[in-house]
Design an enzyme around this catalytic site. Structure first.
Site, short mmCIF file in Angstrom:
data_model
loop_
_atom_site.label_atom_id
_atom_site.label_comp_id
_atom_site.label_asym_id
_atom_site.label_seq_id
_atom_site.Cartn_x
_atom_site.Cartn_y
_atom_site.Cartn_z
N LYS A 180 -13.04 -12.92 25.27
CA LYS A 180 -11.67 -13.30 24.93
C LYS A 180 -11.11 -14.21 26.04
O LYS A 180 -11.58 -14.13 27.18
CB LYS A 180 -10.80 -12.06 24.72
CG LYS A 180 -10.84 -11.05 25.88
CD LYS A 180 -10.03 -11.50 27.05
CE LYS A 180 -10.47 -10.86 28.32
NZ LYS A 180 -9.93 -11.57 29.51
N ASP A 219 -5.47 -14.03 29.98
CA ASP A 219 -6.55 -13.22 30.54
C ASP A 219 -6.43 -11.74 30.20
O ASP A 219 -7.41 -11.13 29.75
CB ASP A 219 -6.60 -13.40 32.05
CG ASP A 219 -7.85 -12.78 32.65
OD1 ASP A 219 -8.95 -13.12 32.20
OD2 ASP A 219 -7.72 -11.94 33.57
N LEU A 223 -18.29 -17.80 29.42
CA LEU A 223 -17.88 -18.96 30.21
C LEU A 223 -16.38 -18.95 30.43
O LEU A 223 -15.65 -18.18 29.80
CB LEU A 223 -18.30 -20.25 29.48
CG LEU A 223 -19.81 -20.46 29.28
CD1 LEU A 223 -20.05 -21.67 28.37
CD2 LEU A 223 -20.52 -20.63 30.62
N ARG A 251 -25.96 -23.70 34.93
CA ARG A 251 -25.97 -25.04 35.50
C ARG A 251 -26.15 -25.01 37.01
O ARG A 251 -26.51 -26.03 37.61
CB ARG A 251 -24.67 -25.76 35.12
CG ARG A 251 -24.60 -26.10 33.64
CD ARG A 251 -23.21 -26.58 33.25
NE ARG A 251 -23.18 -27.09 31.88
CZ ARG A 251 -22.08 -27.45 31.23
NH1 ARG A 251 -20.91 -27.33 31.85
NH2 ARG A 251 -22.14 -27.89 30.00
N ARG A 273 -8.99 -18.69 36.68
CA ARG A 273 -7.81 -18.15 36.00
C ARG A 273 -6.50 -18.64 36.61
O ARG A 273 -5.43 -18.43 36.04
CB ARG A 273 -7.89 -16.63 35.98
CG ARG A 273 -8.91 -16.11 34.98
CD ARG A 273 -9.12 -14.62 35.06
NE ARG A 273 -9.93 -14.26 36.22
CZ ARG A 273 -10.47 -13.05 36.39
NH1 ARG A 273 -10.28 -12.11 35.48
NH2 ARG A 273 -11.20 -12.79 37.45
#
Length: 329
Positions: free
Chosen positions: A98, A178, A75, A38, A166
């Site tokens: 993940k 994470d 993503l 994007r 995160r």
């Protein structure tokens, strides 16, 4: 399908540039055919660097490309389930970073989309495909360690980018999601079971996500485990499995370069075994290739991902309520 599997990448994430793309170049059965970003400027630089022939500025356009066989989804966490489902519905196989999902409702949507489309969806835990991990599984299963009693796992690093997603609770941030997910996944792999009971504690960042997380987990067979994760320490990883006969230690179970070691200690004597792979992330690519070209099942099933997700959610609930949480068998 052509003689090579054609991959498309959603976004231009750091993990794609630093890890996935270099590994894909080492595969003889795959080619990186397209990407979508994007951020057009970032996407053009990403495509130029990696020689990607087609670049889209809308994720939907990549999914509509009839020449793409499989999507790699790196993503941010909160977009994993949505775009995995949309890719499956578009007739693409999906390898998603993940955590694949953040809720069990999302898990059900992924499972239903995979079932109805007949395509493969797999969670990208790269360590699961390395010879080192396979050796650990074999050692534990062989009984060389005796009866497994205690396990310990950790994954921490210093996250010094204040604008990193995160740190954002709305984006599925937090150290447990994470990197704490790694030892949780590892112990599910070794025990063949989700934990029965978990107790978690967290230290939160100003944003509200867990900057550090520590937990105790009880598995069938009276196996006890400790895990911890953090965004606030120097890099550290470990897996330790202690049995009635011997102890197994893996100092770098998740991230390593071309070589990785394990150590077994018994009666004061230690032996070492070493393993190698051309690239850490190549194994998960080969696993998807086997699924697509040979009809094999992925090494990490959606059923296992569901159990891991339930355990992570239970750990967060425990930390929030300051009470142990019992999982359904």
């Amino acid at each position: 399908m052509t003689d090579k599997i054609r991959w498309g990448i959603l976004g231009a994430a750091r993990i794609a540039a630093n890890q996935f793309n270099p590994a894909l170049r080492k595969s003889v059965r795959s080619v990186l055919a397209a990407a979508a970003s994007r951020d057009e400027a970032k996407g053009r630089e990403f495509a130029r660097t990696w020689g990607i022939p087609r670049l889209y500025t809308r994720y939907e356009d990549l999914l509509a490309d009839p020449d793409i066989d499989v999507i790699y989804n790196p993503l941010p966490n909160h977009l994993h389930a949505e775009w995995t489902v949309r890719a499956l519905q578009a007739g693409k196989h999906v390898l998603c970073e993940k955590p694949l999902v953040l809720t069990l409702d999302e898990m059900q949507r992924v499972e239903e989309a995979a079932q109805s489309s007949g395509k493969v969806a797999a969670e990208a835990f790269m360590y699961r495909h390395h010879p080192l991990t396979h050796a650990v599984q074999e050692i534990v299963a062989s009984g060389e360690l005796g009866e497994i009693r205690l396990m310990r796992g950790a994954f921490s690093f210093f996250l010094n980018r204040p604008d990193d997603y995160r740190w954002d609770p709305a984006a599925g941030g937090g150290s447990l999601w994470d990197v704490g997910c790694y030892p949780v996944s590892y112990f599910r792999m070794l025990t063949g079971s989700a934990p029965l009971t978990v107790q978690g504690w967290q230290v939160t960042a100003p944003s509200g996500v867990d900057a550090s997380f520590s937990a105790l987990l009880r598995y069938p067979g009276d196996i006890l485990a400790q895990i911890d994760s953090s965004f606030a320490t120097q890099p550290y990883t470990t897996i330790e499995v202690r049995g009635s006969k011997a102890t197994l230690w893996v100092p770098k179970p998740f991230l390593f370069s071309s070589r990785a070691d394990l150590f077994i200690t018994q009666d004061g004597r230690q032996k070492r075994r070493s393993f190698s792979l051309p690239h850490l992330y190549l194994g998960e690519i080969r696993d998807m290739e086997d699924c697509i070209l040979e009809g094999k099942s992925p090494r990490l099933s959606l059923a296992e991902t569901r159990q891991n997700t339930a355990a992570l959610l239970a750990l967060y609930e425990s930390a929030r309520t300051q009470q142990p949480v019992h999982l359904r068998p």
